[in-house]
Design a protein around this motif. Structure first.
Motif, PDB file in Angstrom:
ATOM      1  N   VAL A  20       0.813  -1.214   0.000  1.00 40.09           N
ATOM      2  CA  VAL A  20       0.000   0.000   0.000  1.00 40.09           C
ATOM      3  C   VAL A  20       0.851   1.270   0.000  1.00 40.09           C
ATOM      4  CG1 VAL A  20      -1.884  -1.216   1.146  1.00 40.09           C
ATOM      5  CG2 VAL A  20      -0.299   0.168   2.520  1.00 40.09           C
ATOM      6  N   HIS A  21       2.108   1.174   0.419  1.00 40.71           N
ATOM      7  CA  HIS A  21       2.988   2.350   0.427  1.00 40.71           C
ATOM      8  C   HIS A  21       3.792   2.499  -0.855  1.00 40.71           C
ATOM      9  CE1 HIS A  21       2.932   2.486   5.106  1.00 40.71           C
ATOM     10  NE2 HIS A  21       2.003   3.259   4.585  1.00 40.71           N
ATOM     11  N   ASP A  22       3.521   1.648  -1.834  1.00 42.37           N
ATOM     12  CA  ASP A  22       4.213   1.740  -3.117  1.00 42.37           C
ATOM     13  C   ASP A  22       3.539   2.811  -3.973  1.00 42.37           C
ATOM     14  OD1 ASP A  22       5.789   1.314  -5.316  1.00 42.37           O
ATOM     15  OD2 ASP A  22       4.795  -0.550  -5.931  1.00 42.37           O
ATOM     16  N   VAL A  23       3.806   4.072  -3.627  1.00 47.55           N
ATOM     17  CA  VAL A  23       3.154   5.213  -4.287  1.00 47.55           C
ATOM     18  C   VAL A  23       4.212   6.223  -4.751  1.00 47.55           C
ATOM     19  CG1 VAL A  23       0.961   5.009  -3.064  1.00 47.55           C
ATOM     20  CG2 VAL A  23       2.815   6.344  -2.048  1.00 47.55           C
ATOM     21  N   ASP A  24       3.790   7.102  -5.640  1.00 45.46           N
ATOM     22  CA  ASP A  24       4.661   8.130  -6.190  1.00 45.46           C
ATOM     23  C   ASP A  24       4.799   9.288  -5.207  1.00 45.46           C
ATOM     24  OD1 ASP A  24       6.049   9.945  -7.704  1.00 45.46           O
ATOM     25  OD2 ASP A  24       4.402  10.362  -9.093  1.00 45.46           O
ATOM     26  N   MET A  25       5.980   9.459  -4.633  1.00 42.49           N
ATOM     27  CA  MET A  25       6.186  10.510  -3.645  1.00 42.49           C
ATOM     28  C   MET A  25       6.630  11.832  -4.249  1.00 42.49           C
ATOM     29  SD  MET A  25       7.716   8.593  -0.300  1.00 42.49           S
ATOM     30  CE  MET A  25       6.887   7.153   0.380  1.00 42.49           C
ATOM     31  N   SER A  26       6.681  11.892  -5.564  1.00 42.72           N
ATOM     32  CA  SER A  26       7.065  13.149  -6.210  1.00 42.72           C
ATOM     33  C   SER A  26       6.021  14.247  -5.980  1.00 42.72           C
ATOM     34  CB  SER A  26       7.279  12.942  -7.712  1.00 42.72           C
ATOM     35  OG  SER A  26       6.057  12.608  -8.368  1.00 42.72           O
ATOM     36  N   VAL A  27       4.840  13.864  -5.479  1.00 40.49           N
ATOM     37  CA  VAL A  27       3.791  14.858  -5.193  1.00 40.49           C
ATOM     38  C   VAL A  27       4.129  15.695  -3.955  1.00 40.49           C
ATOM     39  CG1 VAL A  27       1.984  13.485  -6.263  1.00 40.49           C
ATOM     40  CG2 VAL A  27       2.452  13.194  -3.825  1.00 40.49           C
ATOM     41  N   LEU A  28       5.108  15.251  -3.168  1.00 38.00           N
ATOM     42  CA  LEU A  28       5.478  15.961  -1.950  1.00 38.00           C
ATOM     43  C   LEU A  28       6.467  17.077  -2.246  1.00 38.00           C
ATOM     44  CD1 LEU A  28       5.947  12.978   0.522  1.00 38.00           C
ATOM     45  CD2 LEU A  28       3.959  14.463   0.286  1.00 38.00           C
TER      46      LEU A  28
END
Length: 222
Positions: free
Chosen positions: A82-90
Motif C-alpha cells: 500500500v505504500h508503493d506510491v509516487d512521492m514526487s507529489v510531496l
C-alpha cells in the motif's frame, strides 16, 4: 515560546496529512491501494471492498489492524504494497522546516504507517534529520492509534512525560487518548477523513496550517 506552551519538552507529530497537506493527495493514493489490496485479498468487488476497508478502519483504528484480526494478514506484505506510491507529489515546506528546527526539546514522529515509508516521506519533505525517532505501527505491536496502549508504549519507549508532551494529529479521534494521559493536543483541521464521532472536547488547539501555527507560538521568544 508562547507561555501557555512553555511546559512542552516533547513535540510529537503524526505523519500523513499532518507534516504534508491533504492537497498533496499522497494518502489518497495509499487509500486507493488499500482498497485494491482488500479487493485482491478477499476477492471482492470495489464497492464491497470499500465497505470492508472503512469498516475495519473505524472499528480497529486502521484497515491493517482489521485485516490482521479477521484474516491474519501479514503486516509487512500489506505495508510494502500500500505504500508503493509516487512521492514526487510531496514538496518541501520551508516555513514548516524552519519552524520545526526552532522548536526547543525533543521531536518525534508517531505514525500508524511503518518507519521505512515514513523515512522516505520525511526525506522528500526536507525533514529527514529533524526527528529523533519514528515510532511506527511495528513498534506499537500492531495496536495502532487510537489504542491507548500505543500511546503508553510511545512514552515508555522514549521516557516521555506525557504532561510535558504535545501531540499534533490530523485525525481528531487519535488525540483523545493523548489528552487522557496528559498531553497537550493539536488538531490539524485540513479536510482529511474523520471518524463519525464528532466529539472535540479533548482538543486544546485547532489549526489549519502547521507551519504558520508553529511560527506563531515561537514569535514570543524572537
Amino acid at each position: 515560546m508562547n507561555p501557555a506552551l512553555s511546559h512542552v519538552r516533547n513535540w510529537i507529530f503524526d505523519l500523513d496529512n499532518t507534516l504534508y497537506p491533504v492537497s498533496a493527495n499522497l494518502f489518497a493514493m495509499i487509500d486507493m491501494r488499500i482498497g485494491q489490496y482488500v479487493q485482491n485479498l478477499l476477492n471482492l468487488d470495489p464497492e464491497a471492498a470499500h465497505k470492508v476497508q472503512k469498516g475495519y478502519f473505524h472499528a480497529h483504528g486502521t484497515t491493517l489492524a482489521g485485516l490482521m484480526a479477521e484474516h491474519g494478514t501479514d503486516p509487512h506484505h500489506y505495508l510494502a504494497d500500500v505504500h508503493d506510491v509516487d512521492m514526487s507529489v510531496l514538496e518541501v515546506n520551508e516555513a514548516l522546516v524552519e519552524a520545526l528546527a526552532k522548536l526547543p526539546g525533543r521531536k518525534l514522529v508517531f505514525t500508524n504507517g511503518d518507519a521505512p515509508y515514513a523515512s522516505k516521506v520525511l526525506d522528500k519533505l526536507g525533514l529527514g534529520a529533524t526527528f529523533e525517532a519514528i515510532h511506527d505501527v511495528h513498534a506499537t505491536q500492531y495496536r495502532p492509534k487510537p489504542d491507548p496502549q500505543a500511546y503508553q508504549g510511545l512514552c515508555e519507549a522514549y521516557d516521555l512525560d506525557p504532561h510535558a508532551s504535545l501531540f499534533v494529529e490530523d485525525m481528531a479521534r487519535n488525540l483523545a487518548p493523548a489528552k487522557a494521559i496528559g498531553m497537550t493536543t493539536v488538531w490539524i483541521d485540513n479536510g482529511s477523513e474523520q471518524a463519525p464521532d464528532m466529539d472535540r472536547s479533548f482538543i486544546d488547539y485547532t489549526v489549519t496550517d502547521l507551519g504558520a501555527w508553529l511560527h506563531s507560538i515561537l514569535e514570543t521568544s524572537e
